[in-house]
Enzyme design. Sequence first.
Site, PDB file in Angstrom:
ATOM      1  CG  ASP A  52      80.550 -18.813  79.902  1.00 24.65           C
ATOM      2  OD1 ASP A  52      80.300 -17.583  79.956  1.00 24.65           O
ATOM      3  OD2 ASP A  52      80.885 -19.476  80.896  1.00 24.65           O
ATOM      4  NE  ARG A 137      67.343  -2.978  88.796  1.00 25.07           N
ATOM      5  CZ  ARG A 137      66.396  -2.859  89.732  1.00 25.07           C
ATOM      6  NH1 ARG A 137      66.737  -2.726  91.019  1.00 25.07           N
ATOM      7  NH2 ARG A 137      65.118  -2.885  89.401  1.00 25.07           N
ATOM      8  CE1 TYR A 140      72.080  -5.270  83.391  1.00 22.10           C
ATOM      9  CE2 TYR A 140      71.296  -3.021  83.602  1.00 22.10           C
ATOM     10  CZ  TYR A 140      71.391  -4.196  82.877  1.00 22.10           C
ATOM     11  OH  TYR A 140      70.793  -4.283  81.640  1.00 22.10           O
ATOM     12  CE  LYS A 144      73.983  -4.330  80.398  1.00 25.87           C
ATOM     13  NZ  LYS A 144      74.099  -5.081  79.132  1.00 25.87           N
ATOM     14  CB  THR A 175      63.257  -9.668  78.227  1.00 25.67           C
ATOM     15  OG1 THR A 175      63.988  -9.287  79.409  1.00 25.67           O
ATOM     16  CG2 THR A 175      63.315  -8.560  77.196  1.00 25.67           C
ATOM     17  N   PRO A 176      62.349 -12.227  79.505  1.00 21.97           N
ATOM     18  CG  PRO A 176      62.487 -14.323  78.484  1.00 21.97           C
ATOM     19  CD  PRO A 176      62.470 -12.850  78.171  1.00 21.97           C
ATOM     20  NE  ARG A 200      62.682   0.674  85.483  1.00 20.82           N
ATOM     21  CZ  ARG A 200      63.655  -0.047  86.029  1.00 20.82           C
ATOM     22  NH1 ARG A 200      64.122   0.251  87.223  1.00 20.82           N
ATOM     23  NH2 ARG A 200      64.159  -1.083  85.393  1.00 20.82           N
TER      24      ARG A 200
HETATM   25  N1  LIG Z   1      65.270  -6.238  79.466  1.00 19.33           N
HETATM   26  C1  LIG Z   1      65.644  -5.009  79.799  1.00 19.33           C
HETATM   27  O1  LIG Z   1      64.880  -4.244  80.407  1.00 19.33           O
HETATM   28  C2  LIG Z   1      67.005  -4.497  79.396  1.00 19.33           C
HETATM   29  C3  LIG Z   1      67.231  -3.117  79.508  1.00 19.33           C
HETATM   30  C4  LIG Z   1      68.474  -2.623  79.158  1.00 19.33           C
HETATM   31  C5  LIG Z   1      69.453  -3.469  78.703  1.00 19.33           C
HETATM   32  N2  LIG Z   1      69.209  -4.804  78.600  1.00 19.33           N
HETATM   33  C6  LIG Z   1      70.291  -5.648  78.137  1.00 19.33           C
HETATM   34  O2  LIG Z   1      69.894  -6.323  76.969  1.00 19.33           O
HETATM   35  C7  LIG Z   1      70.533  -7.601  76.925  1.00 19.33           C
HETATM   36  C8  LIG Z   1      69.483  -8.689  76.754  1.00 19.33           C
HETATM   37  O3  LIG Z   1      68.617  -8.653  77.875  1.00 19.33           O
HETATM   38  P1  LIG Z   1      67.242  -9.472  77.929  1.00 19.33           P
HETATM   39  O4  LIG Z   1      66.345  -8.685  78.782  1.00 19.33           O
HETATM   40  O5  LIG Z   1      66.844  -9.859  76.559  1.00 19.33           O
HETATM   41  O6  LIG Z   1      67.727 -10.728  78.776  1.00 19.33           O
HETATM   42  P2  LIG Z   1      67.386 -12.298  78.682  1.00 19.33           P
HETATM   43  O7  LIG Z   1      67.728 -12.854  80.010  1.00 19.33           O
HETATM   44  O8  LIG Z   1      66.010 -12.499  78.157  1.00 19.33           O
HETATM   45  O9  LIG Z   1      68.435 -12.809  77.610  1.00 19.33           O
HETATM   46  C9  LIG Z   1      69.811 -12.794  77.898  1.00 19.33           C
HETATM   47  C10 LIG Z   1      70.472 -13.960  77.215  1.00 19.33           C
HETATM   48  O10 LIG Z   1      71.875 -13.901  77.541  1.00 19.33           O
HETATM   49  C11 LIG Z   1      72.294 -15.227  77.755  1.00 19.33           C
HETATM   50  N3  LIG Z   1      73.489 -15.256  78.597  1.00 19.33           N
HETATM   51  C12 LIG Z   1      73.602 -14.919  79.912  1.00 19.33           C
HETATM   52  N4  LIG Z   1      74.843 -15.147  80.344  1.00 19.33           N
HETATM   53  C13 LIG Z   1      75.547 -15.631  79.288  1.00 19.33           C
HETATM   54  C14 LIG Z   1      76.873 -16.072  79.112  1.00 19.33           C
HETATM   55  N5  LIG Z   1      77.772 -16.063  80.124  1.00 19.33           N
HETATM   56  N6  LIG Z   1      77.259 -16.485  77.886  1.00 19.33           N
HETATM   57  C15 LIG Z   1      76.372 -16.506  76.857  1.00 19.33           C
HETATM   58  N7  LIG Z   1      75.098 -16.133  76.969  1.00 19.33           N
HETATM   59  C16 LIG Z   1      74.684 -15.697  78.176  1.00 19.33           C
HETATM   60  C17 LIG Z   1      71.123 -15.923  78.428  1.00 19.33           C
HETATM   61  O11 LIG Z   1      71.224 -17.341  78.293  1.00 19.33           O
HETATM   62  C18 LIG Z   1      69.943 -15.324  77.672  1.00 19.33           C
HETATM   63  O12 LIG Z   1      69.573 -16.105  76.554  1.00 19.33           O
HETATM   64  C19 LIG Z   1      71.348  -7.730  78.211  1.00 19.33           C
HETATM   65  O13 LIG Z   1      72.672  -7.334  77.961  1.00 19.33           O
HETATM   66  C20 LIG Z   1      70.668  -6.735  79.117  1.00 19.33           C
HETATM   67  O14 LIG Z   1      71.525  -6.272  80.130  1.00 19.33           O
HETATM   68  C21 LIG Z   1      68.001  -5.335  78.946  1.00 19.33           C
END
Ligand SMILES: NC(=O)c1ccc[n+]([C@@H]2O[C@H](COP(=O)([O-])OP(=O)(O)OC[C@H]3O[C@@H](n4cnc5c(N)ncnc54)[C@H](O)[C@@H]3O)[C@@H](O)[C@H]2O)c1
Length: 241
Positions: A52, A137, A140, A144, A175-176, A200
Amino acid sequence: MSQRLLGQRALVTGGSSGIGLAIAQAFHREGAHVIVADQAPPPGDLPFAPLDVSDWTSVQKTVHACGTIDILVNCAGIMHVGKLHEVDPHDFDRVQSVNARGVFLCCRAAIDGMLAAGRGNIINLASVASLIAVERRLAYCVSKGAVLALTRAIAVDYAAQGIRANAICPGTVDTPMIRGYVEHYFSHDVPGTIAALHARQPVGRMGRAEEVASLAVYLASDESTFLTGAAIPIDGGWTAK
Ligand SMILES: NC(=O)c1ccc[n+]([C@@H]2O[C@H](COP(=O)([O-])OP(=O)(O)OC[C@H]3O[C@@H](n4cnc5c(N)ncnc54)[C@H](O)[C@@H]3O)[C@@H](O)[C@H]2O)c1
């Protein structure tokens, strides 16, 4: 096939899903010894450590159990949708605690080993939301922005010790996380919201996690040794508008 990360020890937080999973798999293909650190194990058989990122005790335990880390990828993150007047202060704290403080804690736990080794490579998942305001957002965006500031501070403070730190700033990546928050916040119009998330980006689509993973491999490899303190958009042209 050349293995650009052969023998490197990489810890990928948030590596069980989405972008983190794609990065962990790409690093593995490139010959790295990858440890996925997340709240639940990844699909497949990559080594897993429970973590965590918002809990200092948990971070210390997991990071120290990994031994010396050559590459730390901070990918764990959560989303929140809301303008200022829609943000509950508890939710604000939760988002900062995972997205911003979580990155700080993981870097803090890994830096001593990197200093002792005289090398290290930190790759933080920031966002276009580190660079521009994304509508509704607020929490968020704040988190970031902090990730980017942290990345730059680390890059400047440890450049002379052989430690690099860079931030990847993705646009919308399918992504999920995206699918989950659309279901949660936009259940009244899922197809319309997904279409808007594609639109977008000037390229007209969301990115794929594998496209972000390719950039992470480059940043992790010796092909990018002059890159540190950078914030690299990978966003289908979004921030070029
Ligand atoms: N998907 C997008 O459009 C996008 C865009 C810009 C940035 N991001 C960033 O990229 C990263 C990954 O995003 P994603 O879209 O793959 O998300 P995701 O939800 O698919 O994966 C995120 C992972 O982080 C884990 N997680 C969450 N809280 C946690 C904690 N407290 N401790 C440990 N693990 C934890 C979750 O269990 C999950 O496996 C994030 O930091 C997100 O903000 C994503």
